[in-house]
Structure formats: structure tokens, C-alpha cells
Design an enzyme around this catalytic site. Structure first.
Site, PDB file in Angstrom:
ATOM      1  N   GLU A   1       7.713   2.458  12.101  1.00 33.20           N
ATOM      2  CA  GLU A   1       8.860   3.372  12.001  1.00 33.20           C
ATOM      3  C   GLU A   1       8.264   4.754  11.791  1.00 33.20           C
ATOM      4  O   GLU A   1       7.728   5.055  10.731  1.00 33.20           O
ATOM      5  CB  GLU A   1       9.780   2.944  10.855  1.00 33.20           C
ATOM      6  CG  GLU A   1      11.166   3.564  10.948  1.00 33.20           C
ATOM      7  CD  GLU A   1      11.200   4.963  10.388  1.00 33.20           C
ATOM      8  OE1 GLU A   1      11.249   5.925  11.203  1.00 33.20           O
ATOM      9  OE2 GLU A   1      11.165   5.117   9.168  1.00 33.20           O
TER      10      GLU A   1
ATOM     11  N   GLU B   1       7.709  17.488  14.727  1.00 37.72           N
ATOM     12  CA  GLU B   1       8.399  17.175  13.465  1.00 37.72           C
ATOM     13  C   GLU B   1       7.872  18.072  12.353  1.00 37.72           C
ATOM     14  O   GLU B   1       6.689  18.035  12.015  1.00 37.72           O
ATOM     15  CB  GLU B   1       8.194  15.707  13.098  1.00 37.72           C
ATOM     16  CG  GLU B   1       8.977  15.281  11.872  1.00 37.72           C
ATOM     17  CD  GLU B   1       8.850  13.797  11.583  1.00 37.72           C
ATOM     18  OE1 GLU B   1       9.875  13.161  11.259  1.00 37.72           O
ATOM     19  OE2 GLU B   1       7.724  13.262  11.684  1.00 37.72           O
TER      20      GLU B   1
ATOM     21  N   CYS C   1      12.817  11.297   8.110  1.00 33.96           N
ATOM     22  CA  CYS C   1      12.365  11.060   9.485  1.00 33.96           C
ATOM     23  C   CYS C   1      13.514  11.157  10.480  1.00 33.96           C
ATOM     24  O   CYS C   1      13.323  11.584  11.619  1.00 33.96           O
ATOM     25  CB  CYS C   1      11.677   9.701   9.594  1.00 33.96           C
ATOM     26  SG  CYS C   1      12.700   8.303   9.071  1.00 33.96           S
TER      27      CYS C   1
ATOM     28  N   LYS D   1       0.868  -1.180   0.000  1.00 38.72           N
ATOM     29  CA  LYS D   1       0.000   0.000   0.000  1.00 38.72           C
ATOM     30  C   LYS D   1       0.899   1.222   0.000  1.00 38.72           C
ATOM     31  O   LYS D   1       1.304   1.729   1.038  1.00 38.72           O
ATOM     32  CB  LYS D   1      -0.928  -0.016   1.219  1.00 38.72           C
ATOM     33  CG  LYS D   1      -2.276   0.685   0.991  1.00 38.72           C
ATOM     34  CD  LYS D   1      -2.184   2.157   0.614  1.00 38.72           C
ATOM     35  CE  LYS D   1      -1.636   3.020   1.735  1.00 38.72           C
ATOM     36  NZ  LYS D   1      -1.587   4.490   1.326  1.00 38.72           N
TER      37      LYS D   1
ATOM     38  N   GLY E   1       5.764   6.021   8.617  1.00 33.51           N
ATOM     39  CA  GLY E   1       5.030   7.259   8.399  1.00 33.51           C
ATOM     40  C   GLY E   1       4.943   8.071   9.675  1.00 33.51           C
ATOM     41  O   GLY E   1       5.801   7.980  10.555  1.00 33.51           O
ATOM     42  N   SER E   2       3.889   8.844   9.789  1.00 33.65           N
ATOM     43  CA  SER E   2       3.749   9.776  10.898  1.00 33.65           C
ATOM     44  C   SER E   2       3.399   9.060  12.197  1.00 33.65           C
ATOM     45  O   SER E   2       2.795   7.982  12.195  1.00 33.65           O
ATOM     46  CB  SER E   2       2.659  10.804  10.589  1.00 33.65           C
ATOM     47  OG  SER E   2       1.372  10.218  10.666  1.00 33.65           O
ATOM     48  N   THR E   3       3.754   9.691  13.300  1.00 38.37           N
ATOM     49  CA  THR E   3       3.420   9.134  14.603  1.00 38.37           C
ATOM     50  C   THR E   3       1.911   9.118  14.816  1.00 38.37           C
ATOM     51  O   THR E   3       1.371   8.191  15.435  1.00 38.37           O
ATOM     52  CB  THR E   3       4.123   9.940  15.709  1.00 38.37           C
ATOM     53  OG1 THR E   3       5.538   9.763  15.570  1.00 38.37           O
ATOM     54  CG2 THR E   3       3.709   9.474  17.098  1.00 38.37           C
TER      55      THR E   3
ATOM     56  N   ALA F   1      -0.491   8.618  12.571  1.00 33.14           N
ATOM     57  CA  ALA F   1      -1.021   7.430  11.899  1.00 33.14           C
ATOM     58  C   ALA F   1      -0.550   6.160  12.597  1.00 33.14           C
ATOM     59  O   ALA F   1      -1.295   5.176  12.695  1.00 33.14           O
ATOM     60  CB  ALA F   1      -0.595   7.429  10.437  1.00 33.14           C
ATOM     61  N   GLY F   2       0.695   6.166  13.081  1.00 39.02           N
ATOM     62  CA  GLY F   2       1.222   4.994  13.782  1.00 39.02           C
ATOM     63  C   GLY F   2       0.437   4.664  15.035  1.00 39.02           C
ATOM     64  O   GLY F   2       0.220   3.489  15.365  1.00 39.02           O
TER      65      GLY F   2
END
Length: 489
Positions: free
Chosen positions: A257, A389, A291, A183, A235-237, A239-240
């Protein structure tokens, strides 16, 4: 529609179950050039039904297909064929990155070639890996530990490093015996199409590799599908955290990550002029969209003003322009929303710190998502520009008193991905590195080796990619206790 110079056959389709199929959504995703804001191509948009179809295909391939049961050498032979296909298409992969993300053409070729070489390294490591090993036991005659594939993997890659990050996930998953659903980001999907074509050309069994490109809602649907055994996300924290919560509900495996706000600590034995050149060159790498970027500089208070002046002088020398121009040193940000995000943080910085240079869109570029390299001085480590970030070419100088203070400030962050010690004293670099609460630390710059474990502490992620640990994260361990030794392992 495929951009000129990139020979993908079916961008209007998805790769599901070993077939190029029309998206059930019936929609397409337009690809926008960050250089001039023009449409450069389009790909099929996967909706929720397409995500479910990909999971079903991957599930069938794992539960009933030959891939997980194949001898590791047979799987790796197919991976070698994929690698050969990808090496032959390096120019296309590099061009895709430049066109979609605005990565510099001067850097794109080596970057994409290096990513495929990392695949070769993964294959070599897997060739030496003991998928079944005998262990000592006082309880039985023979104790075996088997490393078995985790199952169906949703591999979700970001837009900044779409080829290397996705290929890394796919390579480890396939080497372990998993089936994969790629994806990619909707902004940078072309590299994943090339990986799918490599899998097709190499003879990967149907359903073992699938490709679905969709927006946030469809991607969330994929993560929530109970047929997915593991999510590998970069990706972003924000979304994580969502993915972690979904996986936690059903105890699915995940590797995350995520973001970073990494600090570089400048010590007194490292010259100010050398530091200025290094830091100005680093923050503009990939337009700051890394990142692990060294975006905070912890500088002795007595050297703060001198360093600010020298970095500003270096930044003003940087040539800004279209990413396909070989003379350009700083290209655009990847998309409009990223430019708006960076501008928002710059405005916040203007209110809380000293803007030394930059902060504006370049006057000579009327179109495209460009921003000047930007330096803030006398930054409070508690401020937004020091704690959040930004993901752009924005550097913050934070004055500190000594090494102890520098370590304390470096660790005052929700993130813990990377860091650096600018010093010629190896012992000092090691000593301070051990005290930084980060997943990686490099001496004298932004140092990364993707053949080694990569990941973060705290909100920078969960688990590791790269190295033996990267392979292990796609496996489950099974202990087998026998009364005798089997004829064949």
C-alpha cells in the site's frame, strides 16, 4: 525510556519468541517530539541479527507450533482478548500518536478507538468465514477448497498511522493462522509495543507475534530473509519498489500500500464556498500526511480564481500549534526530514505555479516541524508539485475545461490510490468514479472505510487490505479432490 502517561514495561527490549530480550545491536532509538524537537523516549534498536532471530522464532512458531493448526474459533478467542486489552489502553495509544507523530490530541482518541473497533470487525468477519468449503466438481465425488495461512509475515507499518495500520496487518495475519514480525517505523514504535503487550496478555503462543524496530538497513535485511513468506508493507512507492523486487526474486508474497497523488474533481453543481471549506479542512488533516490525501483539485477554469481566493481565506483562519493543544487545527509535520521535503516542494511550486497563501514556517513557533497550510494556483499537471507525493498540507489547483478534461488530468499520474467527485449528482459521481484509475473514489470528500478493500492502481500498490480481500491476502488456496466425503472438515 517511556514518555509520561504511557505504561510500556520494556521499551529497552524486543519481543521475540515470547520473551522480552535485549537487542543484540546494543543500540537504542531516540524518539523526537515534532512539537519542540526534544527527546521524549527511546526504544531498543534491532540490527540484522535481531531480525534473523525474529524470523527464526516466527518460522518455528508457524512450522512447529499450535497456531496454524488451531481451530479458527480458538484463534479468534485470543484475538478478542487482545482487543479487550487494547480498548482498555486507548488513552495511551492516542497519547503515543500525539507525542511521536504530532497528531492532534483532539483527533487521536477517536482515531485509535476506531482502529481497535476495526479489529473487532475483522474478528466478526473471520467468525463467519468458511476456511474449508465444498465446491461442485465433475471429476470427483468431493472437491474441497481450503484457505490456509500464507506463513511467516513481515508486517511493516509507516509513521503516519502507526497503530491502525499495524493492527490491521496483525489482525488479518493472526486470524488467518500466520505468525507475524512487526516492524514499526523507528519514529513511531510505541503503538507496536502496546500491541505486543496485548498479545502477551492474551496468551498468544510464543513466536506467533514478534516485535523488532530498526532502521532501513536492518529492515531491508528482514525483507530479504528467505524465512519470510509474505511482506505486508505500507509506505513510500520507492521503498515498495525495492520490496517488490526482493519478493519477486524468490516469489514471496507481498501486499504493498504505497503513495498517492489523489484528485478531487469539482463539478458545477457544488458550491465554491462549500468546496473551499471542505478542501482546506481536508488538506490539513494529519498535517497532510495521508497517503490517500486529496492534494490535487481539478476545478472548472471559470471558477478557478474564486476557489483559490476562498480556500486561501479558509487556510488563513487555521490555528497552528502544538498537537496537544485542544484548540489547534494544524499540528507539526512528523519529523525534520519531512519538513525539509515539504519545503523543497514548496520551493519547486514557487518556480512553476502561483503561490496564493502559506509556504512558510509560522512566525510564532521557533521550534518544531511546522509549516503553514499552502495553496498553489494555476498548477500545470506535469509539474513536480502535481505529480509527486508531497505528504504535507500543500494543495494544488489545476484548471480544467469540463468533465472529460478532468478525468484525463486525474488519470495523468503514476499513482492511483484515491479520488473524489464534488457533486450532488449521485449518477454523475458514479459515472466519473468508474472512469478514475484509482483504488477508491468518494463522493464529496476524503472517504475511507477500512472494513472494505483499500489499495491502489498503478504505482499506488499491489493487492488490497481491508474487508474479505484483506483476510484472503494472508492465505493460500489448496484444492483437495477426494473419492468420498471426510467425516469432519
Amino acid at each position: 525510556m517511556t514518555p509520561r502517561g504511557i505504561n510500556i514495561r520494556h521499551t529497552d527490549r524486543l519481543w521475540i519468541g515470547g520473551q522480552w530480550v535485549k537487542a543484540q545491536s546494543g543500540r537504542m532509538i531516540e524518539l523526537i517530539s515534532p512539537n519542540d524537537e526534544q527527546v521524549i523516549g527511546s526504544v531498543a534498536e534491532a540490527g540484522e541479527a535481531d531480525m534473523d532471530a525474529a524470523v527464526a522464532a516466527a518460522r518455528a512458531a508457524f512450522d512447529h507450533g499450535p497456531w496454524p493448526a488451531m481451530e479458527p474459533d480458538a484463534r479468534l478467542a485470543i484475538l478478542k482478548a487482545m482487543s479487550a486489552h487494547l480498548h482498555a489502553r486507548n488513552a495511551e495509544i492516542a497519547l503515543a500518536w500525539t507525542l511521536q507523530m504530532g497528531g492532534l490530541a483532539s483527533f487521536a482518541g477517536p482515531m485509535s478507538a476506531g482502529s481497535t473497533m476495526t479489529l473487532d470487525g475483522i474478528i466478526g468477519m473471520a467468525e463467519k468465514f468458511a476456511f474449508v468449503e465444498k465446491r461442485p466438481s465433475h471429476a470427483v465425488h468431493t472437491a474441497l477448497v481450503a484457505y490456509e495461512p500464507v506463513g511467516v509475515v513481515a508486517a511493516i507499518a509507516p509513521w503516519n498511522g502507526p497503530y491502525g495500520i499495524m493492527l490491521n496487518k496483525v489482525a488479518y495475519a493472526l486470524a488467518a493462522g500466520c505468525s507475524v514480525i512487526m516492524k514499526p517505523s523507528p519514529e513511531t514504535p510505541l503503538e507496536a509495543y502496546i500491541i505486543a503487550e496485548a498479545a502477551e496478555a492474551a496468551g498468544v503462543p510464543p513466536g506467533v507475534v514478534n516485535l523488532v524496530c530498526g532502521h532501513r538497513e536492518a529492515s531491508d535485511h528482514l525483507v530479504c530473509n528467505p524465512g519470510v513468506d509474505k511482506v505486508s508493507f505500507t509506505g513510500s512507492t520507492v521503498a515498495g519498489k525495492r520490496i517488490a523486487s526482493v519478493c519477486g526474486e524468490r516469489i514471496a508474497r507481498c501486499t504493498l500500500e504505497l503513495g498517492g497523488k489523489s484528485a478531487a474533481i469539482l463539478r458545477d453543481d457544488f458550491s465554491t464556498s462549500d468546496a473551499a471549506k471542505l478542501l482546506a479542512g481536508t488538506i490539513t488533516l494529519m498535517s497532510g500526511q495521508v497517503c490517500a490525501m486529496l492534494s490535487r483539485v481539478l476545478v472548472p477554469r471559470a471558477r478557478h480564481d474564486e476557489l483559490a481566493d476562498l480556500i486561501a481565506a479558509e487556510m488563513r483562519k487555521i490555528t497552528i500549534g502544538h498537537s496537544d493543544d485542544p484548540g489547534v487545527q494544524l499540528g507539526p509535520l512528523a519529523m525534520k526530514r519531512q519538513l525539509e521535503r515539504v519545503e523543497m516542494y514548496i520551493q519547486s511550486g514557487r518556480e512553476t505555479a502561483d503561490l496564493v497563501t502559506g509556504g512558510n514556517r509560522p512566525a510564532h513557533l521557533e521550534r518544531g516541524y511546522f509549516i503553514e497550510p499552502t495553496l498553489f494556483a494555476n498548477v500545470d499537471n506535469a509539474s513536480r508539485i502535481a505529480q509527486e507525493e508531497i505528504f504535507g498540507p500543500v494543495l494544488s489547483l489545476i484548471p480544467v475545461e469540463d468533465d472529460e478534461h478532468a478525468i484525463a488530468v486525474a488519470n495523468e499520474s503514476h499513482y492511483g490510490l484515491n479520488g473524489s467527485i464534488l457533486t450532488h449528482d449521485v449518477d454523475a459521481a458514479y459515472r466519473l468514479a468508474r472512469r478514475m484509475r484509482t483504488g477508491g473514489v468518494g463522493q464529496n470528500g476524503l472517504r475511507m472505510d477500512f472494513g472494505l478493500p483499500f489499495g491502489g492502481f498503478k504505482q499506488s500498490g499491489v493487492g488490497r487490505e481491508g474487508g474479505l480481500e484483506g483476510l484472503m491476502s494472508y492465505m493460500e488456496l489448496k484444492t483437495i479432490l477426494l473419492d468420498g466425503a471426510p467425516a469432519q472438515l
